[in-house]
Design an enzyme around this catalytic site. Structure first.
Site, mmCIF file in Angstrom:
data_model
loop_
_atom_site.group_PDB
_atom_site.id
_atom_site.type_symbol
_atom_site.label_atom_id
_atom_site.label_comp_id
_atom_site.label_asym_id
_atom_site.label_seq_id
_atom_site.Cartn_x
_atom_site.Cartn_y
_atom_site.Cartn_z
ATOM 1 N N LYS A 14 8.748 8.179 -2.744
ATOM 2 C CA LYS A 14 8.551 8.735 -1.397
ATOM 3 C C LYS A 14 9.136 7.801 -0.336
ATOM 4 C CE LYS A 14 4.037 8.807 -1.538
ATOM 5 N NZ LYS A 14 3.715 8.178 -2.834
ATOM 6 N N ARG A 89 -4.475 10.893 1.525
ATOM 7 C CA ARG A 89 -4.660 10.474 0.144
ATOM 8 C C ARG A 89 -5.968 10.984 -0.438
ATOM 9 N NH1 ARG A 89 -0.859 5.861 0.469
ATOM 10 N NH2 ARG A 89 -0.616 4.955 -1.589
ATOM 11 N N ARG A 123 10.161 -2.385 -9.055
ATOM 12 C CA ARG A 123 10.382 -2.283 -7.610
ATOM 13 C C ARG A 123 10.358 -3.668 -6.945
ATOM 14 N NH1 ARG A 123 6.912 1.772 -4.100
ATOM 15 N NH2 ARG A 123 5.118 0.494 -4.640
ATOM 16 N N ARG A 156 5.678 -6.532 -4.489
ATOM 17 C CA ARG A 156 4.410 -6.342 -3.796
ATOM 18 C C ARG A 156 3.257 -6.775 -4.691
ATOM 19 N NH1 ARG A 156 4.619 -0.286 -1.490
ATOM 20 N NH2 ARG A 156 2.452 -0.410 -2.159
ATOM 21 N N ARG A 167 -4.223 2.012 -8.965
ATOM 22 C CA ARG A 167 -3.603 2.934 -7.998
ATOM 23 C C ARG A 167 -3.327 4.293 -8.630
ATOM 24 N NH1 ARG A 167 1.367 -0.272 -6.412
ATOM 25 N NH2 ARG A 167 1.812 1.335 -4.885
#
Ligand code: AMP
Length: 213
Positions: A14, A89, A123, A156, A167
């Site tokens: 996203k 969310r 990532r 991160r 998550r």
């Protein structure tokens, strides 16, 4: 100008799509994750409180996120339209958003879980400009350095394996049920989020051009 929400699991892409899409549409990209990370980096009281939840991969309490989001929505550039990524969310956030602003389209990004885990672990991001990389599919030109500004790229803290598991579980339990919610309001359009950034970008534009069913 459109008001678009990007919905989907963590790691689905996203954030990668939101920037270019917002640019094409001439609206700002609003990311609650980015707004929260900026508050954490700035050491504000809200940031300090949010940090504990974010590190663990848990949702930050609704009222904190709402505070930071309404402030951003009130800025003049976000009034005519936006691409919103990371909110809502859960059901309560979806109901709050419906009261705050009329959303035109909710774009749902679909990807199998094994691919999400791979994307999250590969990532890297630039702490200076926020640009995202993937070590396998979208690597920087110079290893470990941002193409834009040369800053050393970071992973991160919530992309560590334990936080990733939390998550994804949180997503399944709290966010996934929103698909039904938006299907029932007629705002939902789904896209296949597999493949390259360019391929997903094309599917996204096609989905936006699709007339409402
Ligand atoms: P993201 O960059 O969207 O993956 O968000 C990173 C983290 O910020 C999440 O794992 C949550 O801890 C927090 N966060 C971002 N958006 C929200 C939200 N709408 N509600 C609660 N927590 C959020």
């Amino acid at each position: 100008m459109p008001r678009i929400v990007l919905l989907g699991p963590p790691g689905v892409g996203k954030g990668t799509q939101a920037g270019p899409l917002a640019k094409t549409l001439g609206v700002p990209h609003l990311s609650t994750g980015e707004l929260l990370r900026a508050a954490v980096a700035g050491g504000t009281p809200l940031g300090r409180e949010a940090d504990v939840y974010m590190r663990a991969g848990r949702l930050v309490p609704d009222e904190l996120v709402l505070h930071i989001l309404t402030e951003r929505l009130e800025e003049p550039d976000a009034r005519p339209g936006f691409v919103l990524d990371g909110y809502p969310r859960n059901r309560s956030q979806a109901e709050t958003l419906a009261r705050l602003v009329p959303v035109d389209i909710v774009l749902f990004f679909e990807l199998p879980e094994h691919a999400l885990i791979e994307r999250l672990t590969l990532r890297r991001s630039c702490p200076t400009c926020g640009r995202l990389y993937n070590l396998a599919t979208l690597p920087p030109k110079v290893p470990g350095r941002c193409d834009e500004d040369g800053s050393p790229l970071l992973q991160r803290s919530d992309d560590a394996p334990e936080a990733v598991r939390t998550r994804l579980r949180t997503y399944r339990e709290q966010t996934e049920p929103l698909l039904e919610f938006y299907r029932s309001t007629g705002q939902l359009r789904s896209i296949d989020a597999s493949g390259t950034t360019t391929e997903v970008g094309h599917r996204l534009r096609e989905a936006l051009d699709r007339p409402n069913p």
